[in-house]
Enzyme design. Sequence first.
Site, PDB file in Angstrom:
ATOM      1  N   VAL B 223     -13.274   4.164   6.463  1.00 51.53           N
ATOM      2  CA  VAL B 223     -12.522   4.159   5.206  1.00 51.53           C
ATOM      3  C   VAL B 223     -11.776   2.828   5.196  1.00 51.53           C
ATOM      4  O   VAL B 223     -10.865   2.616   5.999  1.00 51.53           O
ATOM      5  CB  VAL B 223     -11.550   5.358   5.150  1.00 51.53           C
ATOM      6  CG1 VAL B 223     -10.643   5.256   3.939  1.00 51.53           C
ATOM      7  CG2 VAL B 223     -12.331   6.669   5.143  1.00 51.53           C
ATOM      8  N   PRO B 224     -12.193   1.905   4.293  1.00 51.39           N
ATOM      9  CA  PRO B 224     -11.872   0.473   4.496  1.00 51.39           C
ATOM     10  C   PRO B 224     -10.446   0.076   4.102  1.00 51.39           C
ATOM     11  O   PRO B 224     -10.232  -0.654   3.134  1.00 51.39           O
ATOM     12  CB  PRO B 224     -12.902  -0.232   3.614  1.00 51.39           C
ATOM     13  CG  PRO B 224     -13.190   0.746   2.517  1.00 51.39           C
ATOM     14  CD  PRO B 224     -13.073   2.118   3.121  1.00 51.39           C
ATOM     15  N   CYS B 225      -9.478   0.498   4.892  1.00 48.94           N
ATOM     16  CA  CYS B 225      -8.100   0.084   4.629  1.00 48.94           C
ATOM     17  C   CYS B 225      -7.903  -1.397   4.915  1.00 48.94           C
ATOM     18  O   CYS B 225      -6.915  -1.989   4.480  1.00 48.94           O
ATOM     19  CB  CYS B 225      -7.130   0.938   5.437  1.00 48.94           C
ATOM     20  SG  CYS B 225      -7.412   0.880   7.212  1.00 48.94           S
ATOM     21  N   HIS B 226      -8.863  -1.990   5.648  1.00 49.03           N
ATOM     22  CA  HIS B 226      -8.716  -3.423   5.940  1.00 49.03           C
ATOM     23  C   HIS B 226      -8.923  -4.281   4.688  1.00 49.03           C
ATOM     24  O   HIS B 226      -8.675  -5.480   4.717  1.00 49.03           O
ATOM     25  CB  HIS B 226      -9.718  -3.837   7.034  1.00 49.03           C
ATOM     26  CG  HIS B 226     -11.152  -3.576   6.681  1.00 49.03           C
ATOM     27  ND1 HIS B 226     -11.764  -2.369   6.913  1.00 49.03           N
ATOM     28  CD2 HIS B 226     -12.089  -4.359   6.079  1.00 49.03           C
ATOM     29  CE1 HIS B 226     -13.028  -2.426   6.495  1.00 49.03           C
ATOM     30  NE2 HIS B 226     -13.243  -3.610   5.985  1.00 49.03           N
TER      31      HIS B 226
END
Lengths: 166, 256
Positions: B223-226
């Site tokens: 889950v691309p929180c970056h």
Amino acid sequence: MSNPPFDTVVRDHGDAVLRVCRAVLGPGADAEDAWSETFLAALAAYPTLDPQANVRGWLVTIAHRKAIDVHRGHARRAHPLAELPERPSTTALPGSTDDAAEVRAALAALPEKQRMVLAYRHFADLPYADIAAILGGTVPAARRAAADGLATLRRRLHNPHHGGTE
Amino acid sequence: MTRSPAHPAPDQPSGPPTATAAPPPAPRTDPSTPSAAAASSGASAPEDPRAEDLHTAIPSEPDTLRALHARLADAASAHEILDVAYTVTATALGTLLLATTPVGLLRVAFLDAESGDIPPRSAESVLDELAAVAGTRILHAPARLDTARRQLDDYLGGRRAHVGLPLDLRHARGFRGEVQALLPSIPYGATRSYTELAVRAGRPRAVRAVGSACATNPLPLIVPCHRVLRSDGSLGGYIGGLAAKRALLDLEGEHA
């Protein structure tokens, strides 16, 4: 407070339970099967284990039943360890594998109850009260079985060619 | 370490994380301390001059224990009595703990990353957290995470845009959960600001809450929180450390 992840239980007690199973059943596949059955049953029941419980004692209680199951499965055969060849030690080096084999053979020749008491005491470090509860006997009886077993072991190991005849 | 043969993380303390495990081992009968041994057990049993021999004769080799642990993990999976299967794996971004439930991937945790003033997490602390969320029947079962690990390797190698596995989002609750649910809509190679995400979540002033939703994302990388940055383009924070965030943005910029 809840119990730690089951992985911790396997890491902390897997070693002792394997020694217990091997001491009771001999160091073959039966002991490994009993270990597997023990931890699988423990895993299934783990969510219901009281966080205050003595985990080691709980595991050995399960292992005791599993070892009996395995043993009964082989009831028609002689005990696997009794079939170990009783080779004279030709190398006679202390700590050699022949020594280990002698100890195993001496342990295997003990009456089952003595073997179990020694396993639960020496490999699982259980107090005699727990051992008595597992075996369904009294604490003095458990102590006596341990003392008798050790005495026989000592006699056999000091005089290997006279062992087992009581 | 000799007591932890089945554990994959080499630097974990071998002791139990809580006080619920076995009682302190009673001293074994030891020829050098016969009186102590007798006193501790209150036993009239004679000392055993061959106690060490017993341990030598009845070994429990680490290799056998490892094999038995693997067999247990397989049997537990087959019997469907495992709450969580996990593995620890080394990647270019550092050591990761991956955990799955029967529902789907539950957790990706950076084990050796420092993030701001948050110290690196141990596998044990992550597993304790998972036990509270998903149940205590947790085992090291790397085979159950082979696909996840392979897809993650491909993603980190620039060969794949996302990990396409079912996710177990039971961690996700409230506003944090809503924000985390928005993250997968940010395309590979793109970025959004914390402020933009707050607007999209319907609470334009909750910028700090968006930041904490990213910081508590249970499935970083997946889950691309970056892909969430400050409005001025600076990195903000990252659970895996800022170097990892920079590396991920560079990777995606290169392969987008």
